[in-house]
Design a protein around this motif. Structure first.
Motif, PDB file in Angstrom:
ATOM      1  N   VAL A   1       0.862  -1.184   0.000  1.00 51.56           N
ATOM      2  CA  VAL A   1       0.000   0.000   0.000  1.00 51.56           C
ATOM      3  C   VAL A   1       0.897   1.232   0.000  1.00 51.56           C
ATOM      4  O   VAL A   1       1.372   1.703   1.026  1.00 51.56           O
ATOM      5  CB  VAL A   1      -0.943   0.009   1.225  1.00 51.56           C
ATOM      6  CG1 VAL A   1      -1.868   1.225   1.161  1.00 51.56           C
ATOM      7  CG2 VAL A   1      -1.754  -1.276   1.281  1.00 51.56           C
ATOM      8  N   MET A   2       1.130   1.775  -1.208  1.00 49.54           N
ATOM      9  CA  MET A   2       2.097   2.858  -1.394  1.00 49.54           C
ATOM     10  C   MET A   2       1.488   3.950  -2.252  1.00 49.54           C
ATOM     11  O   MET A   2       0.846   3.672  -3.256  1.00 49.54           O
ATOM     12  CB  MET A   2       3.368   2.327  -2.061  1.00 49.54           C
ATOM     13  CG  MET A   2       4.472   3.354  -2.246  1.00 49.54           C
ATOM     14  SD  MET A   2       5.791   2.758  -3.350  1.00 49.54           S
ATOM     15  CE  MET A   2       5.029   3.079  -4.970  1.00 49.54           C
ATOM     16  N   GLU A   3       1.698   5.183  -1.850  1.00 47.50           N
ATOM     17  CA  GLU A   3       1.265   6.345  -2.624  1.00 47.50           C
ATOM     18  C   GLU A   3       2.480   6.993  -3.270  1.00 47.50           C
ATOM     19  O   GLU A   3       3.396   7.442  -2.586  1.00 47.50           O
ATOM     20  CB  GLU A   3       0.555   7.350  -1.729  1.00 47.50           C
ATOM     21  CG  GLU A   3       0.097   8.612  -2.464  1.00 47.50           C
ATOM     22  CD  GLU A   3      -0.670   9.565  -1.571  1.00 47.50           C
ATOM     23  OE1 GLU A   3      -0.665  10.785  -1.863  1.00 47.50           O
ATOM     24  OE2 GLU A   3      -1.278   9.108  -0.576  1.00 47.50           O
TER      25      GLU A   3
ATOM     26  N   ARG B   1      -6.024  12.129   5.978  1.00 45.17           N
ATOM     27  CA  ARG B   1      -5.895  11.718   4.574  1.00 45.17           C
ATOM     28  C   ARG B   1      -5.396  10.280   4.482  1.00 45.17           C
ATOM     29  O   ARG B   1      -4.411   9.914   5.124  1.00 45.17           O
ATOM     30  CB  ARG B   1      -4.918  12.628   3.832  1.00 45.17           C
ATOM     31  CG  ARG B   1      -5.354  14.065   3.668  1.00 45.17           C
ATOM     32  CD  ARG B   1      -4.204  14.884   3.069  1.00 45.17           C
ATOM     33  NE  ARG B   1      -3.030  14.861   3.943  1.00 45.17           N
ATOM     34  CZ  ARG B   1      -1.790  15.119   3.541  1.00 45.17           C
ATOM     35  NH1 ARG B   1      -1.547  15.396   2.271  1.00 45.17           N
ATOM     36  NH2 ARG B   1      -0.787  15.098   4.400  1.00 45.17           N
ATOM     37  N   PRO B   2      -6.027   9.448   3.662  1.00 44.98           N
ATOM     38  CA  PRO B   2      -5.537   8.075   3.494  1.00 44.98           C
ATOM     39  C   PRO B   2      -4.353   8.022   2.536  1.00 44.98           C
ATOM     40  O   PRO B   2      -4.089   8.976   1.796  1.00 44.98           O
ATOM     41  CB  PRO B   2      -6.751   7.351   2.898  1.00 44.98           C
ATOM     42  CG  PRO B   2      -7.437   8.417   2.092  1.00 44.98           C
ATOM     43  CD  PRO B   2      -7.250   9.696   2.882  1.00 44.98           C
ATOM     44  N   VAL B   3      -3.652   6.909   2.562  1.00 45.10           N
ATOM     45  CA  VAL B   3      -2.611   6.662   1.562  1.00 45.10           C
ATOM     46  C   VAL B   3      -3.307   6.233   0.277  1.00 45.10           C
ATOM     47  O   VAL B   3      -3.988   5.209   0.238  1.00 45.10           O
ATOM     48  CB  VAL B   3      -1.631   5.572   2.039  1.00 45.10           C
ATOM     49  CG1 VAL B   3      -0.666   5.180   0.920  1.00 45.10           C
ATOM     50  CG2 VAL B   3      -0.854   6.060   3.256  1.00 45.10           C
TER      51      VAL B   3
ATOM     52  N   ILE C   1       3.853   5.301   2.589  1.00 40.50           N
ATOM     53  CA  ILE C   1       3.632   3.862   2.728  1.00 40.50           C
ATOM     54  C   ILE C   1       2.725   3.631   3.929  1.00 40.50           C
ATOM     55  O   ILE C   1       2.964   4.178   5.011  1.00 40.50           O
ATOM     56  CB  ILE C   1       4.966   3.114   2.949  1.00 40.50           C
ATOM     57  CG1 ILE C   1       5.996   3.496   1.881  1.00 40.50           C
ATOM     58  CG2 ILE C   1       4.747   1.604   2.947  1.00 40.50           C
ATOM     59  CD1 ILE C   1       7.415   3.160   2.264  1.00 40.50           C
ATOM     60  N   ASP C   2       1.687   2.812   3.754  1.00 36.54           N
ATOM     61  CA  ASP C   2       0.806   2.461   4.861  1.00 36.54           C
ATOM     62  C   ASP C   2       1.353   1.207   5.540  1.00 36.54           C
ATOM     63  O   ASP C   2       1.362   0.116   4.964  1.00 36.54           O
ATOM     64  CB  ASP C   2      -0.614   2.217   4.342  1.00 36.54           C
ATOM     65  CG  ASP C   2      -1.635   2.133   5.456  1.00 36.54           C
ATOM     66  OD1 ASP C   2      -1.232   1.843   6.611  1.00 36.54           O
ATOM     67  OD2 ASP C   2      -2.824   2.346   5.190  1.00 36.54           O
ATOM     68  N   PHE C   3       1.828   1.366   6.782  1.00 36.45           N
ATOM     69  CA  PHE C   3       2.392   0.251   7.545  1.00 36.45           C
ATOM     70  C   PHE C   3       1.312  -0.593   8.236  1.00 36.45           C
ATOM     71  O   PHE C   3       1.615  -1.656   8.770  1.00 36.45           O
ATOM     72  CB  PHE C   3       3.320   0.795   8.646  1.00 36.45           C
ATOM     73  CG  PHE C   3       4.734   1.074   8.194  1.00 36.45           C
ATOM     74  CD1 PHE C   3       5.024   1.333   6.869  1.00 36.45           C
ATOM     75  CD2 PHE C   3       5.771   1.075   9.111  1.00 36.45           C
ATOM     76  CE1 PHE C   3       6.318   1.599   6.455  1.00 36.45           C
ATOM     77  CE2 PHE C   3       7.075   1.341   8.716  1.00 36.45           C
ATOM     78  CZ  PHE C   3       7.349   1.604   7.388  1.00 36.45           C
ATOM     79  N   THR C   4       0.056  -0.136   8.239  1.00 41.24           N
ATOM     80  CA  THR C   4      -0.966  -0.711   9.111  1.00 41.24           C
ATOM     81  C   THR C   4      -1.049  -2.229   9.023  1.00 41.24           C
ATOM     82  O   THR C   4      -0.989  -2.931  10.033  1.00 41.24           O
ATOM     83  CB  THR C   4      -2.346  -0.102   8.789  1.00 41.24           C
ATOM     84  OG1 THR C   4      -2.240   1.313   8.829  1.00 41.24           O
ATOM     85  CG2 THR C   4      -3.389  -0.575   9.791  1.00 41.24           C
TER      86      THR C   4
END
Length: 396
Positions: free
Chosen positions: A118-120, A256-258, A129-132
């Motif tokens: 999950v990368m913007e 804001r989301p990724v 980068i979303d680490f969640t």
């Protein structure tokens, strides 16, 4: 990425490691590389005495980036090369090689996606980068995954990066600058007062020079002071939307989301000339540059898989005044010939009495996919338009 363009150049020229190096001005071509290899055997064997020094530069180019050794002299991105030459004349000046930078950009992003999908994409040298839910993303507060990402990027490219880990994009962006180069910084919500509030307001991504100047007139110079300023007064001075955003940003809030995919609004290319050019006396040089810009925009569109309906131009004159002109057609386009023809029509509607400092070409109203074969101009090579385009830079 750490001093991305400069770092890519140091892979090509390892003999320049730890030296002040500036990237900017002209463009590096395959022909230049072939000539250098023929002369020295390899680029890594090119002696230091054979590199151009910044102190000898004369022109109006700007710095794209600089090594950390050069930055110690006050040299930085977007600074005029002439000014930088006064600050660090001994710096080595290298031309820009965008094709090489784009190739390395793709490689480091592929290394990231293999570990955290999950990368913007935020441009050639930066991502969110979303680490969640990434494997190991919550281990040691994100430190473990950040270290693996650094190692993977180094293995894939030979380049280093700095990573900021935080609860949201606003704080992560700020944290990524804390420990450059090769740094990892983790910011928790309880770190706000100690790590964020002492920083100047300009460190908030989105506060530019004008907004910062207005904040200073209110006695606000740090993020902590901005956080303490009454929200309703910020709304009075900056308007409802901007005032509310400034208040939230100072509190470290950002929802804001990724975004893994976003549609571009337009694609453009522009260049600043080393000297101001006259529309008639320098017609050949302007025309060649005009065509080159159209070709680059067309290449960008085709590479990204987009077509557009609006073509525009941008001119900046010797007095720094800028004008734009554009036109929209009822068919999709992405080829250089059609862009060149329509940009030429826009040019005819622009005032050209003053000398020209900057020239740009843009295509907007984008849609995914290539235009149908019957689209106007799609089958015309650029060469067919040289000398017959209805603009004042014709006669190439």
């Amino acid at each position: 990425m750490d001093a991305f363009f400069a770092s890519v150049e140091l892979l090509r020229y390892p003999q320049l490691k730890d030296l002040p190096v500036v990237i900017g001005g002209s463009r590096f071509t395959p022909q230049q590389e072939a000539a250098l290899v023929q002369r020295w055997g390899s680029l890594a064997d090119r002696p230091l005495a054979a590199f151009e020094r910044l102190g000898g530069y004369v022109g109006r180019g700007v710095i794209t980036t600089a090594t950390y050794a050069a930055r110690q002299f006050g040299v930085g991105s977007a600074m005029g090369l002439m000014k930088a030459a006064r600050l660090c004349p001994q710096a080595i000046l290298l031309p820009i090689d965008f094709a090489r930078y784009r190739a390395y950009s793709q490689r480091f992003k592929e290394a990231i996606l293999a570990l955290a999908p999950v990368m913007e994409d935020r441009g050639v040298d930066e991502v969110y980068i979303d680490f969640t839910h990434a494997p190991g993303g919550q281990e040691a507060g994100g430190l473990a995954l950040a270290q693996r990402l650094q190692a993977a990027i180094l293995a894939a490219t030979g380049l280093t990066c700095s990573i900021g880990v935080a609860p949201n994009k606003l704080l992560a962006k700020m944290a990524s600058e804390f420990n450059k180069p090769r740094g990892i910084a983790i910011v928790w919500p309880h770190d706000l007062e100690a790590k964020i509030w002492p920083l100047p307001c300009r460190k908030i991504n989105g506060i530019g020079p004008k907004a910062n100047a207005r904040l200073e007139t209110l006695g606000i110079t740090t993020i902590g002071q901005l956080a303490a300023y009454p929200a309703h007064k910020l709304v009075q001075h900056f308007g409802k939307a901007t005032g509310a955003w400034l208040h939230r940003a100072a509190q470290g809030l950002d929802d804001r989301p990724v975004e893994t995919h976003s549609e571009p609004v337009s694609m453009s290319r522009e260049t600043t000339f080393d000297r101001d050019l006259h529309a008639v006396q320098d017609k050949a040089e302007l025309g060649a540059t005009f065509t080159w810009l159209c070709e680059r925009v067309a290449d960008d569109l085709q590479h990204a898989g987009y077509s557009g309906r609006t073509v525009g131009i941008k001119l900046r004159f010797s007095d720094f005044r800028s004008v734009t002109r554009e036109m929209t057609v009822d068919y999709l386009l992405q080829d250089a010939a059609t862009i060149r023809r329509l940009a030429g029509l826009c040019l005819r509607r622009a005032p050209l009495a003053q000398r020209i400092r900057l020239l740009g070409v843009r295509v907007g109203s984008l849609e995914e996919g290539a235009p149908p074969p019957e689209a106007a101009g799609a089958d015309q090579p650029v060469a067919a338009l040289r000398g017959v385009t209805p603009d004042l830079f014709g006669g190439l």
